[in-house]
Scaffold this active site. Sequence first.
Site, PDB file in Angstrom:
ATOM      1  N   HIS A  94     -18.560  82.496 125.851  1.00 39.12           N
ATOM      2  CA  HIS A  94     -18.899  81.066 125.966  1.00 39.12           C
ATOM      3  C   HIS A  94     -19.347  80.522 124.609  1.00 39.12           C
ATOM      4  O   HIS A  94     -18.959  79.433 124.203  1.00 39.12           O
ATOM      5  CB  HIS A  94     -20.052  80.845 126.958  1.00 39.12           C
ATOM      6  CG  HIS A  94     -19.728  81.172 128.385  1.00 39.12           C
ATOM      7  ND1 HIS A  94     -20.533  81.968 129.165  1.00 39.12           N
ATOM      8  CD2 HIS A  94     -18.713  80.782 129.193  1.00 39.12           C
ATOM      9  CE1 HIS A  94     -20.033  82.068 130.384  1.00 39.12           C
ATOM     10  NE2 HIS A  94     -18.922  81.352 130.418  1.00 39.12           N
ATOM     11  N   LYS A 109     -21.700  79.139 145.127  1.00 38.52           N
ATOM     12  CA  LYS A 109     -22.178  80.493 144.845  1.00 38.52           C
ATOM     13  C   LYS A 109     -23.690  80.448 144.633  1.00 38.52           C
ATOM     14  O   LYS A 109     -24.212  79.485 144.072  1.00 38.52           O
ATOM     15  CB  LYS A 109     -21.569  81.032 143.546  1.00 38.52           C
ATOM     16  CG  LYS A 109     -20.114  80.769 143.354  1.00 38.52           C
ATOM     17  CD  LYS A 109     -19.692  81.188 141.940  1.00 38.52           C
ATOM     18  CE  LYS A 109     -18.652  80.261 141.344  1.00 38.52           C
ATOM     19  NZ  LYS A 109     -18.412  80.451 139.911  1.00 38.52           N
ATOM     20  N   ARG A 125      -8.973  82.926 128.798  1.00 43.73           N
ATOM     21  CA  ARG A 125      -8.996  84.268 128.199  1.00 43.73           C
ATOM     22  C   ARG A 125      -7.647  84.948 128.310  1.00 43.73           C
ATOM     23  O   ARG A 125      -7.211  85.641 127.404  1.00 43.73           O
ATOM     24  CB  ARG A 125     -10.034  85.148 128.910  1.00 43.73           C
ATOM     25  CG  ARG A 125     -11.451  84.708 128.684  1.00 43.73           C
ATOM     26  CD  ARG A 125     -12.378  85.233 129.732  1.00 43.73           C
ATOM     27  NE  ARG A 125     -12.018  84.707 131.047  1.00 43.73           N
ATOM     28  CZ  ARG A 125     -12.748  84.812 132.136  1.00 43.73           C
ATOM     29  NH1 ARG A 125     -13.879  85.481 132.094  1.00 43.73           N
ATOM     30  NH2 ARG A 125     -12.358  84.281 133.283  1.00 43.73           N
ATOM     31  N   SER A 135     -19.079  86.248 133.031  1.00 42.71           N
ATOM     32  CA  SER A 135     -20.472  86.309 133.492  1.00 42.71           C
ATOM     33  C   SER A 135     -20.586  87.250 134.692  1.00 42.71           C
ATOM     34  O   SER A 135     -21.559  87.987 134.820  1.00 42.71           O
ATOM     35  CB  SER A 135     -20.958  84.919 133.893  1.00 42.71           C
ATOM     36  OG  SER A 135     -20.913  84.049 132.805  1.00 42.71           O
TER      37      SER A 135
HETATM   38  O1  PNS Z   1     -17.714  78.582 134.860  1.00 44.15           O
HETATM   39  P1  PNS Z   1     -17.009  78.165 136.112  1.00 44.15           P
HETATM   40  O2  PNS Z   1     -17.810  78.576 137.308  1.00 44.15           O
HETATM   41  O3  PNS Z   1     -15.595  78.658 136.145  1.00 44.15           O
HETATM   42  O4  PNS Z   1     -16.975  76.558 136.088  1.00 44.15           O
HETATM   43  C1  PNS Z   1     -16.325  75.840 137.102  1.00 44.15           C
HETATM   44  C2  PNS Z   1     -16.646  74.329 137.008  1.00 44.15           C
HETATM   45  C3  PNS Z   1     -18.136  74.106 136.958  1.00 44.15           C
HETATM   46  C4  PNS Z   1     -16.011  73.785 135.748  1.00 44.15           C
HETATM   47  C5  PNS Z   1     -16.006  73.648 138.246  1.00 44.15           C
HETATM   48  O5  PNS Z   1     -16.390  74.335 139.388  1.00 44.15           O
HETATM   49  C6  PNS Z   1     -16.399  72.187 138.370  1.00 44.15           C
HETATM   50  O6  PNS Z   1     -15.975  71.354 137.605  1.00 44.15           O
HETATM   51  N1  PNS Z   1     -17.249  71.884 139.381  1.00 44.15           N
HETATM   52  C7  PNS Z   1     -17.752  70.546 139.610  1.00 44.15           C
HETATM   53  C8  PNS Z   1     -17.168  69.931 140.870  1.00 44.15           C
HETATM   54  C9  PNS Z   1     -15.814  69.314 140.595  1.00 44.15           C
HETATM   55  O7  PNS Z   1     -15.658  68.405 139.801  1.00 44.15           O
HETATM   56  N2  PNS Z   1     -14.795  69.853 141.289  1.00 44.15           N
HETATM   57  C10 PNS Z   1     -13.419  69.444 141.113  1.00 44.15           C
HETATM   58  C11 PNS Z   1     -12.774  70.200 139.981  1.00 44.15           C
HETATM   59  S1  PNS Z   1     -11.060  69.897 139.974  1.00 44.15           S
END
Ligand code: PNS
Length: 168
Positions: free
Chosen positions: A19, A43, A93, A131
Amino acid sequence: MRKTVAIYPGSFDPVTNGHLDIIQRGAKLFDEVIVAVLVNSEKAPLFTAEERVNMIRAILAEQRLAVRVDTFDGLLVTYAQKQNAQVIVRGIRAVSDYEYELQMALMNRRLAPGIETVFMMPSEAYSFLSSRLVREVFTLGGSVEGLVPRLVEEMLRCKIEGRGGAGE
Ligand code: PNS
């Protein structure tokens, strides 16, 4: 000229060197990067949002980067619009990340056509790092040295050995 603001969203539970690699690369490309820590996720996170934010802030405090750390909940694009951001940064990645990331990027574009998603690759040294694996390896007694900053290792130790600990 209007400054380019990029949001780098994620769970960061906890932040890894992968990150941080993306944050440093992003800071070279954009006028400001906002690291946006997701608060309400389905989660159950290991670290609270406050702990995650405090860790990232403490780690970035040693670096002079145009980076801000914040939390968000709800839709990412709504948060990005409120911050007047034009870009969402996501790290990719390996090919396996691409399908999920593409889906999210296209949904976000549909919701907010003015915001572009930019995919960035971390150093190949971190191409296997997540993570989730850091949490799992540490919990099972393995070493995560070199994969997360020292502070994160210490916080994992506090958390997993049940000694508490609240960020900085
Ligand atoms: O590090 P992660 O857990 O892969 O991040 C995922 C994240 C936070 C980017 C994604 O879950 C997100 O944007 N959540 C917010 C809710 C949202 O906007 N959902 C629609 C995404 S298309």
